[in-house]
Design a protein around this motif. Sequence first.
Motif, PDB file in Angstrom:
ATOM      1  N   TRP A 116      -5.713   7.630   1.012  1.00  0.00           N
ATOM      2  CA  TRP A 116      -5.699   7.260  -0.408  1.00  0.00           C
ATOM      3  C   TRP A 116      -7.076   7.452  -1.021  1.00  0.00           C
ATOM      4  CZ3 TRP A 116      -8.515   3.165  -2.592  1.00  0.00           C
ATOM      5  CH2 TRP A 116      -8.267   2.934  -3.951  1.00  0.00           C
ATOM      6  N   TYR A 117      -8.124   7.054  -0.315  1.00  0.00           N
ATOM      7  CA  TYR A 117      -9.487   7.173  -0.829  1.00  0.00           C
ATOM      8  C   TYR A 117      -9.830   8.627  -1.136  1.00  0.00           C
ATOM      9  CZ  TYR A 117     -14.558   6.968  -1.106  1.00  0.00           C
ATOM     10  OH  TYR A 117     -15.860   7.099  -1.545  1.00  0.00           O
TER      11      TYR A 117
ATOM     12  N   GLY B  24      -0.872   4.780  -8.254  1.00  0.00           N
ATOM     13  CA  GLY B  24      -1.686   5.576  -7.350  1.00  0.00           C
ATOM     14  C   GLY B  24      -2.168   6.825  -8.058  1.00  0.00           C
TER      15      GLY B  24
ATOM     16  N   ARG C  18      -4.968   8.514  -8.133  1.00  0.00           N
ATOM     17  CA  ARG C  18      -5.698   9.554  -7.407  1.00  0.00           C
ATOM     18  C   ARG C  18      -4.735  10.611  -6.887  1.00  0.00           C
ATOM     19  NH1 ARG C  18     -10.929   8.399  -5.100  1.00  0.00           N
ATOM     20  NH2 ARG C  18     -11.701   6.353  -5.703  1.00  0.00           N
ATOM     21  N   ILE C  19      -3.653  10.157  -6.244  1.00  0.00           N
ATOM     22  CA  ILE C  19      -2.717  11.091  -5.629  1.00  0.00           C
ATOM     23  C   ILE C  19      -1.837  11.742  -6.693  1.00  0.00           C
ATOM     24  CG2 ILE C  19      -0.846  11.292  -3.932  1.00  0.00           C
ATOM     25  CD1 ILE C  19      -2.200   8.969  -2.449  1.00  0.00           C
TER      26      ILE C  19
ATOM     27  N   THR D 135       0.840  -1.214   0.000  1.00  0.00           N
ATOM     28  CA  THR D 135       0.000   0.000   0.000  1.00  0.00           C
ATOM     29  C   THR D 135       0.866   1.250   0.000  1.00  0.00           C
ATOM     30  OG1 THR D 135      -0.199   0.175   2.429  1.00  0.00           O
ATOM     31  CG2 THR D 135      -1.823  -1.193   1.287  1.00  0.00           C
TER      32      THR D 135
ATOM     33  N   HIS E 237       0.383   4.021  -2.694  1.00  0.00           N
ATOM     34  CA  HIS E 237       0.018   5.283  -2.061  1.00  0.00           C
ATOM     35  C   HIS E 237       1.047   6.364  -2.377  1.00  0.00           C
ATOM     36  CE1 HIS E 237      -0.609   8.154   1.293  1.00  0.00           C
ATOM     37  NE2 HIS E 237      -1.834   7.699   1.308  1.00  0.00           N
ATOM     38  N   ASP E 238       2.323   6.004  -2.385  1.00  0.00           N
ATOM     39  CA  ASP E 238       3.397   6.981  -2.563  1.00  0.00           C
ATOM     40  C   ASP E 238       4.031   6.947  -3.945  1.00  0.00           C
ATOM     41  OD1 ASP E 238       2.873   7.535   0.022  1.00  0.00           O
ATOM     42  OD2 ASP E 238       4.855   7.071   0.814  1.00  0.00           O
TER      43      ASP E 238
ATOM     44  N   SER F 142       2.962   7.754   4.677  1.00  0.00           N
ATOM     45  CA  SER F 142       2.923   6.363   5.116  1.00  0.00           C
ATOM     46  C   SER F 142       3.924   6.123   6.237  1.00  0.00           C
ATOM     47  CB  SER F 142       3.241   5.429   3.939  1.00  0.00           C
ATOM     48  OG  SER F 142       2.272   5.535   2.936  1.00  0.00           O
TER      49      SER F 142
ATOM     50  N   ASN G 230      -3.588   4.855   5.852  1.00  0.00           N
ATOM     51  CA  ASN G 230      -3.165   4.913   4.451  1.00  0.00           C
ATOM     52  C   ASN G 230      -4.349   4.804   3.504  1.00  0.00           C
ATOM     53  OD1 ASN G 230      -0.436   5.329   4.538  1.00  0.00           O
ATOM     54  ND2 ASN G 230       0.148   3.296   3.843  1.00  0.00           N
TER      55      ASN G 230
END
Length: 344
Positions: A108-109, A245, A247-248, A21, A25-26, A116, A104
Amino acid sequence: MDTSLILVICVVIIALAFDFTNGFHDAANAIATSISTRAWSPRQALAVAAVMNLLGAMLGTEVAKTIGSGIIDMSSYATAVSHAQRAHGLLIVLAGLLGAITWNLITWYFGLPSSSSHALIGGLAGAGLAAGVVVNWGTITSHVLIPMVVSPAVGFTCAYLLMNLLLLAMRRATYHPAMRKLRVAQKFSSAALALGHGLQDAQKTMGVIFIALVAGGHNSLEDPIPFWVKIAAASAIALGTFTGGFRIMKTLGSKVIHVDPANGFVSETVAALVLYFTAFVWHAPISTTHTVTTAIMGVGATRRLSAVRWGTAGDIVVAWVLTLPASATVAAVVYLILEFATRI
């Protein structure tokens, strides 16, 4: 199979899940700007970032040692002889991981580039407090809280200064040819940043797995990080990065400032150098997210302060501030639930 061994296996699996994740995430940290400027296509950027994450994760273990022995005091579990005491130590580590993963996923959502690293540290500290274990506040202050403030400030300031120097050097250059050259240079700067991300973030998972091995009686605190732990953590973060990732990426690549190749090259270069210094010299588990985001803000501020979308930046800062206490709270609750369940 005894309970402590089962818990060691569970912690290793969940730690690698956290590492995965962390990767998705990153992933945006290293490649959002290079995608925004079209230096890389999204899939090319993800593949390069994954490979560099894998290589970076194998370059050192000092950050892993800080996580493995500096956040909470597990020395009593390292010398424990009873399975029950070892199982209790492993429950603490497990609760810390679950708290970090939960935070996380929440950030993320909502597309917020929270840390993290700080989620993991907050999770371990929260679970340790709930369990009555000694939390090493001195180490947390010197290697977490101070770097949490200093690294973004350095990232912002250095990016601001380097961007001004680059603009000065390019004042007589023709815009489009200069941007083409910087777009090529950005391929190298984004790869360097991905290497720093692997160097920093995969080591944190290595540290957690090492704590579990110590608590389970399989290693002592003085042992080096086992090679299989390095390979597993490096592979998990690389796989997570390749998963992506997006979204980010959108937040970092366009919502903070409008990024061109010059901005991307400078912000990535500065962030990579900060990551290398803190890993090799300070041995501090800093946030890649904090450093990259503030470097992007720094280059944006060279245009004018209004070029930075401070509303989005404010939302990001709120996520940063909440990360340590929120992940600590979730981990404490998880620990209490696990501890109650084991009593039953």
